[in-house]
Write a protein that holds these residues in place. Structure first.
Motif, short mmCIF file in Angstrom:
data_model
loop_
_atom_site.label_atom_id
_atom_site.label_comp_id
_atom_site.label_asym_id
_atom_site.label_seq_id
_atom_site.Cartn_x
_atom_site.Cartn_y
_atom_site.Cartn_z
N GLU A 1 0.83 -1.20 0.00
CA GLU A 1 0.00 0.00 0.00
C GLU A 1 0.87 1.25 0.00
O GLU A 1 0.58 2.21 -0.71
N TRP A 2 1.93 1.25 0.80
CA TRP A 2 2.84 2.39 0.83
C TRP A 2 3.49 2.58 -0.54
O TRP A 2 3.59 3.70 -1.03
N GLY A 3 3.94 1.50 -1.17
CA GLY A 3 4.56 1.59 -2.49
C GLY A 3 3.63 2.17 -3.53
O GLY A 3 4.04 2.96 -4.38
N ALA A 4 2.36 1.79 -3.47
CA ALA A 4 1.38 2.34 -4.40
C ALA A 4 1.14 3.83 -4.13
O ALA A 4 0.98 4.61 -5.06
N GLU A 5 1.14 4.22 -2.87
CA GLU A 5 0.92 5.63 -2.51
C GLU A 5 2.03 6.54 -3.01
O GLU A 5 1.77 7.64 -3.47
N VAL A 6 3.29 6.08 -2.88
CA VAL A 6 4.42 6.94 -3.25
C VAL A 6 4.79 6.83 -4.72
O VAL A 6 5.73 7.47 -5.17
N GLY A 7 4.07 6.02 -5.47
CA GLY A 7 4.32 5.91 -6.91
C GLY A 7 5.39 4.90 -7.27
O GLY A 7 5.84 4.88 -8.41
N LEU A 8 5.80 4.07 -6.33
CA LEU A 8 6.82 3.05 -6.61
C LEU A 8 6.14 1.90 -7.37
O LEU A 8 6.35 1.72 -8.54
N THR A 9 5.38 1.10 -6.70
CA THR A 9 4.50 0.06 -7.23
C THR A 9 3.93 -0.69 -6.05
O THR A 9 4.50 -0.66 -4.96
N LYS A 10 2.83 -1.38 -6.27
CA LYS A 10 2.30 -2.20 -5.19
C LYS A 10 2.95 -3.59 -5.18
O LYS A 10 2.75 -4.35 -4.25
N ALA B 1 11.61 -3.17 7.32
CA ALA B 1 11.07 -2.13 6.42
C ALA B 1 9.94 -1.34 7.06
O ALA B 1 9.11 -0.76 6.38
N GLY B 2 9.90 -1.32 8.39
CA GLY B 2 8.91 -0.53 9.09
C GLY B 2 7.52 -1.14 9.15
O GLY B 2 6.57 -0.46 9.53
N VAL B 3 7.37 -2.41 8.78
CA VAL B 3 6.06 -3.07 8.82
C VAL B 3 6.20 -4.40 9.55
O VAL B 3 7.28 -4.99 9.64
N ASN B 4 5.09 -4.88 10.09
CA ASN B 4 5.13 -6.15 10.82
C ASN B 4 4.04 -7.12 10.35
O ASN B 4 3.54 -7.91 11.14
N ASP B 5 3.69 -7.05 9.07
CA ASP B 5 2.67 -7.97 8.55
C ASP B 5 3.22 -8.83 7.40
O ASP B 5 2.50 -9.16 6.47
N PRO C 1 17.37 1.05 -0.22
CA PRO C 1 16.94 1.29 1.16
C PRO C 1 17.39 2.63 1.71
O PRO C 1 16.85 3.11 2.70
N LEU C 2 18.35 3.27 1.08
CA LEU C 2 18.81 4.57 1.54
C LEU C 2 17.99 5.72 0.96
O LEU C 2 17.95 6.81 1.52
N TYR C 3 17.35 5.48 -0.16
CA TYR C 3 16.57 6.52 -0.83
C TYR C 3 15.20 6.73 -0.18
O TYR C 3 14.70 7.83 -0.13
N TYR C 4 14.61 5.64 0.31
CA TYR C 4 13.28 5.71 0.92
C TYR C 4 13.40 5.56 2.43
O TYR C 4 13.65 4.47 2.93
N PRO C 5 13.20 6.65 3.18
CA PRO C 5 13.34 6.56 4.63
C PRO C 5 12.31 5.64 5.30
O PRO C 5 12.57 5.09 6.36
N LYS C 6 11.18 5.43 4.67
CA LYS C 6 10.12 4.58 5.24
C LYS C 6 10.61 3.14 5.46
O LYS C 6 10.25 2.51 6.44
N ILE C 7 11.43 2.63 4.54
CA ILE C 7 11.83 1.22 4.66
C ILE C 7 13.03 1.02 5.57
O ILE C 7 13.48 -0.09 5.76
N GLN C 8 13.55 2.10 6.15
CA GLN C 8 14.53 2.05 7.23
C GLN C 8 15.74 1.17 6.95
O GLN C 8 16.14 0.35 7.76
N GLY C 9 16.33 1.29 5.78
CA GLY C 9 17.55 0.55 5.47
C GLY C 9 17.36 -0.94 5.20
O GLY C 9 18.33 -1.70 5.21
N ALA C 10 16.15 -1.37 4.97
CA ALA C 10 15.86 -2.79 4.73
C ALA C 10 16.31 -3.20 3.33
O ALA C 10 15.89 -2.61 2.34
N GLU C 11 17.17 -4.19 3.25
CA GLU C 11 17.66 -4.66 1.96
C GLU C 11 16.88 -5.89 1.52
O GLU C 11 16.22 -6.55 2.31
#
Length: 140
Positions: A14-23, A48-52, A85-95
């Protein structure tokens, strides 16, 4: 036993779709042992800041030498774009998160089935089909 797995997160999609990345964002990982436990660890540390996170598919690396996670990511990155992971702060460095183009998955599926049988019908790609495609690219 080394296992390659693919996981997905609805919140990340959902976040990816919101920011224009992709879902179509998927985590590709390698673990020694149980992939279910690895996905549970992703949820515990909020990768990546999510737990689901949920496991889509896993495959054991039988017949392969030791599989390195970086090498797996490099193989998948030949076909699909790795999310920086450095470009998008939301994913918090997740590779290990990849942006998947559905047309690439569809083309892979059509060619595979055309070689196996004489009849190829259109098919809507499901998350498990995408995970199969990613694991195929990771292990070839």
């Amino acid at each position: 036993m080394t296992v390659v797995f693919v996981a997905s997160s609805k919140a990340l999609a959902e976040w990816g779709a919101e920011v224009g990345l992709t879902k179509h964002l998927y985590k590709v990982g390698v673990t020694e042992g149980d992939a279910e436990a690895a996905v549970a660890a992703l949820n515990e540390r909020e990768h990546a800041g999510v737990n689901d996170w949920r496991l889509l598919k896993q495959q054991e690396g039988d017949g392969f030498e030791e599989i390195d996670e970086r090498k797996v990511w490099d193989r998948v990155a030949r076909r699909e774009k790795r999310v920086d992971p450095l470009y998008y702060p939301k994913i918090q460095g997740a590779e290990g998160i990849f942006k998947v183009k559905i047309t690439n998955v569809e083309n892979h599926w059509v060619v595979k089935h055309a070689l196996e049988s004489s009849e190829v019908l259109g098919k809507k790609m499901k998350p498990v089909d995408i995970a199969t495609y990613l694991i195929h690219n990771a292990l070839k």
